[in-house]
Every structure is written in structure tokens, then in C-alpha cells.
Design a protein around this motif. Structure first.
Motif, PDB file in Angstrom:
ATOM      1  N   SER A  98       1.393  -1.005   0.075  1.00 51.01           N
ATOM      2  CA  SER A  98      -0.020  -0.484  -0.019  1.00 51.01           C
ATOM      3  C   SER A  98       0.705   1.345  -0.372  1.00 51.01           C
ATOM      4  O   SER A  98       0.431   2.560  -0.928  1.00 51.01           O
ATOM      5  CB  SER A  98      -0.725  -0.380   1.573  1.00 51.01           C
ATOM      6  OG  SER A  98      -1.847  -0.986   1.133  1.00 51.01           O
ATOM      7  N   VAL A 102       0.546   4.249  -3.055  1.00 49.86           N
ATOM      8  CA  VAL A 102       0.575   5.446  -2.607  1.00 49.86           C
ATOM      9  C   VAL A 102       1.959   6.523  -3.174  1.00 49.86           C
ATOM     10  O   VAL A 102       1.712   7.323  -3.572  1.00 49.86           O
ATOM     11  CB  VAL A 102       0.522   5.223  -1.294  1.00 49.86           C
ATOM     12  CG1 VAL A 102       0.606   6.773  -1.211  1.00 49.86           C
ATOM     13  CG2 VAL A 102      -0.747   4.755  -1.325  1.00 49.86           C
ATOM     14  N   THR A 157      -0.305   6.203   5.048  1.00 50.39           N
ATOM     15  CA  THR A 157       0.004   7.856   5.655  1.00 50.39           C
ATOM     16  C   THR A 157       1.520   9.003   5.908  1.00 50.39           C
ATOM     17  O   THR A 157       2.702   8.811   5.125  1.00 50.39           O
ATOM     18  CB  THR A 157      -1.003   8.656   6.197  1.00 50.39           C
ATOM     19  OG1 THR A 157      -2.388   8.107   5.540  1.00 50.39           O
ATOM     20  CG2 THR A 157      -0.634  10.235   5.427  1.00 50.39           C
ATOM     21  N   SER A 160       4.253   7.460   3.410  1.00 50.82           N
ATOM     22  CA  SER A 160       4.378   7.444   2.408  1.00 50.82           C
ATOM     23  C   SER A 160       4.382   9.159   2.542  1.00 50.82           C
ATOM     24  O   SER A 160       4.913   9.677   1.487  1.00 50.82           O
ATOM     25  CB  SER A 160       2.975   7.136   1.662  1.00 50.82           C
ATOM     26  OG  SER A 160       2.234   6.375   1.504  1.00 50.82           O
TER      27      SER A 160
END
Length: 291
Positions: A98, A102, A157, A160
Motif C-alpha cells: 500500500s 501510494v 500515510t 508515504s
């Protein structure tokens, strides 16, 4: 002399064949992790918050009260360490994929636009990267993860927030190099729209370097997620992470070493094989593929 000449080519072919098999080991190891992470939780029932104090701190291979065998032993709360390793593999794969996806989407988009159009997009990208690089990546990740309630979304988040920089820098370099090529000039003369040039003529040339970089970033993301969970600011207690399992066993290293050691071995093997695979892909699809 003739016999020696006949033997040497065979020996050379043997070394080449052995080298090919050795180069495939990372693929086999990663395939095993993918199968274990994907199918293991479907075959193994495990509740990370369930406590079985009668089975606490059992050594590997011991029988539990339910009649089964704890092949990797149990932790201080009686939870099966093998199940934690299996579920932790799934967690690491999900968060790693993931985060890389991203970061790749953000970084490639920003990098290719800045490298092709240059001007103020390139200036803004350069200044933004300079600002982010002024802070240690792990420190910025810890700040973001610690500022919100623990969850998978927050971890992805936080990771990333800095992982996209590498993708942006690589694709920007490719775009700067390719934009001066004759076929790009020909496309401009023919009136091809910039969006089509980016998608059809520049983006495909970034695939090799991006894939090679993605493998290395995946290893860093998995290691960073384990570090966050080890510090207690990563995933919630309802999720299973190798970092949490290692942290739970740190006070029992002398008496129950398997709690921290076995998940640590699983994490190390994954990181090492991804690193080897990343080096192979970098050597194959590095900057030289544009020449």
C-alpha cells in the motif's frame, strides 16, 4: 591439453547455471512469504487479543492445553508465536504494498511533470524536496504516526509522507533526459499534446527504474513499520505486527528468546531477500537502460 579444453567449457556452464539458480532464491523466498501471508491466516485461526495464561511462555514444540502444538512457542500471554509470525507477514505485505503504491503514484506523477515541463513545477519540487530532506525521514514518520490514533491508514500515510521523494527524483531524472530526445521533438512538431507525450513516450521508460526502486522502498517500509510498532506508535493492539511481537518479548530474552528471535529472523530474511532482489533489478534496469 584437449581434455582440459573440453572440461573448462563444461565447468563454465556449470558456474553460470549455479549463478542463475542462486539469483532465483530471492524470488522463491518472497513467493513463500506471499503464500504464507495470503493463505496462512485463512488456514490458521488466531485472535491477537485472546489470552491463555495456562499456556504462557511455552518453548517451541510444546503442547498447549487445547491439544495442539505451539511450533514456535508462546508469549507471556499464552499466544502462539507462529500465528503471530504468519499474521505479521500479511500485515507487512499489506502495509508495504500500500505504501509503495501510494508513494509511487504521487512521486512518479510529480517527478515526470516537473522533469518534462521544468520551469516553476521543477523549482517547486526541488524546494519541497529540500524542505522534507531537512528533517530525518524516520523522525517525520514518528511525528505523523504519533499525532493520530493508531491505525493502518495512519501508518501508510506516515510512511508515504517521505517515501514518494525517491520516486519523484528518479522519474524527474528520466524525464529530463528523455525530453531532449529526437522522437519527443518530433512528437511536439506533430502537435501531440503534452499529456500524451508524458503517458506514451516518457512514462514507459520510467518503468524499469521505478520497479527496481519499489523493491528497495518496500524493504525500507517493512522495516520502518516494524520499528513504529516496536515503539508502540504503529498499529493498534488488535492488529498483529512483527514489531509488536519483538517488543513483547524483549523483557524475556534470557528465558523465552523465541518470542523476539523468531519474528526477528522472519523480518531479517524478508529484508535481506528484498534487498538482493532490488540490487538485481537495479543492475538490470538502472540508468544504463536509457542508453
Amino acid at each position: 591439453m584437449t581434455a582440459l579444453v573440453d572440461v573448462l567449457p563444461g565447468a563454465g556452464r556449470g558456474r553460470v547455471a549455479a549463478g542463475r539458480w542462486l539469483s532465483r532464491i530471492p524470488y522463491a523466498v518472497l513467493a513463500i512469504y506471499a503464500v504464507v501471508g495470503g493463505a496462512g491466516p485463512l488456514l490458521m485461526d488466531y485472535n491477537p487479543v485472546r489470552v491463555a495464561l495456562d499456556d504462557r511462555l511455552l518453548s517451541p514444540g510444546s503442547h498447549v492445553t487445547s491439544g495442539g502444538i505451539a511450533w514456535f512457542g508462546t508469549d507471556a500471554l499464552g499466544r502462539d508465536v507462529l500465528a503471530q509470525v504468519v499474521y505479521g507477514a500479511r500485515t507487512s505485505v499489506i502495509i508495504g504494498v500500500s505504501t509503495v503504491v501510494v508513494s509511487c503514484l504521487i512521486g512518479v506523477t510529480i517527478g515526470i511533470v516537473a522533469g518534462y515541463f521544468r520551469g516553476w513545477p521543477d523549482t517547486v519540487l526541488a524546494r519541497g524536496i529540500d524542505i522534507l530532506l531537512a528533517f530525518p525521514a524516520i523522525l517525520l514518520t514518528i511525528v505523523i504516526a504519533g499525532a493520530f490514533e493508531r491505525s493502518v491508514l495512519v501508518v501508510v500515510t506516515a510512511l508515504s509522507a517521505t517515501a514518494w521523494i525517491s520516486f519523484a527524483r528518479v522519474t524527474r531524472g528520466v524525464a529530463l533526459s528523455v525530453r531532449e530526445r529526437p522522437w519527443i521533438d518530433a512528437a511536439r512538431v506533430l502537435g501531440v499534446r503534452p499529456a500524451s507525450i508524458l503517458v506514451r513516450h516518457i512514462l514507459p521508460l520510467t518503468a524499469g527504474p521505478v520497479v527496481a526502486l519499489a523493491t528497495l522502498e518496500f524493504a525500507l517500509v517493512v522495516l520502518a513499520e516494524a520499528g513504529l510498532s516496536f515503539l508502540g506508535i504503529g498499529l493498534p493492539n488488535s492488529a498483529v505486527s512483527w514489531g509488536q511481537t519483538i517488543a513483547n518479548g524483549k523483557q524475556y530474552l534470557e528465558t523465552a528468546w523465541w518470542i523476539s528471535a523468531l519474528p526477528g529472523v522472519a523480518l531479517s530474511l524478508l529484508i535481506i531477500n528484498i534487498g538482493i532482489l532490488g540490487d538485481q533489478l537495479t543492475a538490470r534496469y538502472g540508468r544504463g537502460h536509457l542508453r
